[in-house]
Design a protein around this motif. Structure first.
Motif, PDB file in Angstrom:
ATOM      1  N   ALA A   1     -40.250   8.836   4.775  1.00  0.00           N
ATOM      2  CA  ALA A   1     -41.400   7.959   5.012  1.00  0.00           C
ATOM      3  C   ALA A   1     -42.119   7.621   3.713  1.00  0.00           C
ATOM      4  O   ALA A   1     -42.631   6.519   3.546  1.00  0.00           O
ATOM      5  N   LEU A   2     -42.153   8.579   2.788  1.00  0.00           N
ATOM      6  CA  LEU A   2     -42.859   8.371   1.522  1.00  0.00           C
ATOM      7  C   LEU A   2     -41.962   7.841   0.412  1.00  0.00           C
ATOM      8  O   LEU A   2     -42.425   7.580  -0.686  1.00  0.00           O
ATOM      9  N   GLY A   3     -40.666   7.699   0.690  1.00  0.00           N
ATOM     10  CA  GLY A   3     -39.746   7.187  -0.318  1.00  0.00           C
ATOM     11  C   GLY A   3     -39.433   8.185  -1.418  1.00  0.00           C
ATOM     12  O   GLY A   3     -39.164   7.802  -2.544  1.00  0.00           O
ATOM     13  N   ILE A   4     -39.465   9.475  -1.073  1.00  0.00           N
ATOM     14  CA  ILE A   4     -39.183  10.520  -2.056  1.00  0.00           C
ATOM     15  C   ILE A   4     -37.708  10.893  -1.973  1.00  0.00           C
ATOM     16  O   ILE A   4     -37.194  11.184  -0.903  1.00  0.00           O
TER      17      ILE A   4
ATOM     18  N   CYS B   1     -48.456   6.803   6.151  1.00  0.00           N
ATOM     19  CA  CYS B   1     -47.066   6.409   6.322  1.00  0.00           C
ATOM     20  C   CYS B   1     -46.687   6.578   7.787  1.00  0.00           C
ATOM     21  O   CYS B   1     -47.420   7.173   8.566  1.00  0.00           O
ATOM     22  N   GLU B   2     -45.543   6.067   8.140  1.00  0.00           N
ATOM     23  CA  GLU B   2     -45.020   6.235   9.489  1.00  0.00           C
ATOM     24  C   GLU B   2     -43.651   6.880   9.386  1.00  0.00           C
ATOM     25  O   GLU B   2     -42.794   6.434   8.616  1.00  0.00           O
ATOM     26  N   LEU B   3     -43.464   7.968  10.147  1.00  0.00           N
ATOM     27  CA  LEU B   3     -42.173   8.651  10.105  1.00  0.00           C
ATOM     28  C   LEU B   3     -41.085   7.753  10.678  1.00  0.00           C
ATOM     29  O   LEU B   3     -41.283   7.108  11.711  1.00  0.00           O
ATOM     30  N   PRO B   4     -39.931   7.706  10.025  1.00  0.00           N
ATOM     31  CA  PRO B   4     -38.812   6.931  10.574  1.00  0.00           C
ATOM     32  C   PRO B   4     -38.249   7.621  11.816  1.00  0.00           C
ATOM     33  O   PRO B   4     -38.521   8.794  12.064  1.00  0.00           O
TER      34      PRO B   4
END
Length: 85
Positions: free
Chosen positions: A74-77, A57-60
């Motif tokens: 980033a992971l949609g959690i 993933c890529e950190l926002p």
């Protein structure tokens, strides 16, 4: 001390990578391991991580709200949600 291999625009005032110092000030309840000469998957396996759980993933650039960490964003959690694994 030699430059850690990051472009100057990505370093903070202390010479460390900005993303590490921002994580440290955001949420002090984590550990960061920085390695060189290893692919990310190899480094994670060396720390005991299970390859089946790897998810790139890529950190926002910023947190969506004050309750969501950058990694969770980033992971949609969602806040309070337990990641699979």
């Amino acid at each position: 001390m030699p430059t850690p291999g990051f472009p100057p625009s990505t370093l903070d005032a202390g010479g460390g990578p900005i993303w590490i110092s921002e994580l440290a000030s955001d949420d002090p309840n984590h550990a960061v391991h920085v390695v060189r000469d290893l692919e990310p998957a190899d480094a994670l396996e060396a720390l005991g991580a299970k390859p089946r759980l790897f998810r790139p993933c890529e950190l926002p650039r910023s947190k969506p709200d004050k309750w969501t960490s950058l990694p969770a964003a980033a992971l949609g959690i969602e806040p309070g949600e337990v990641p699979p694994g």
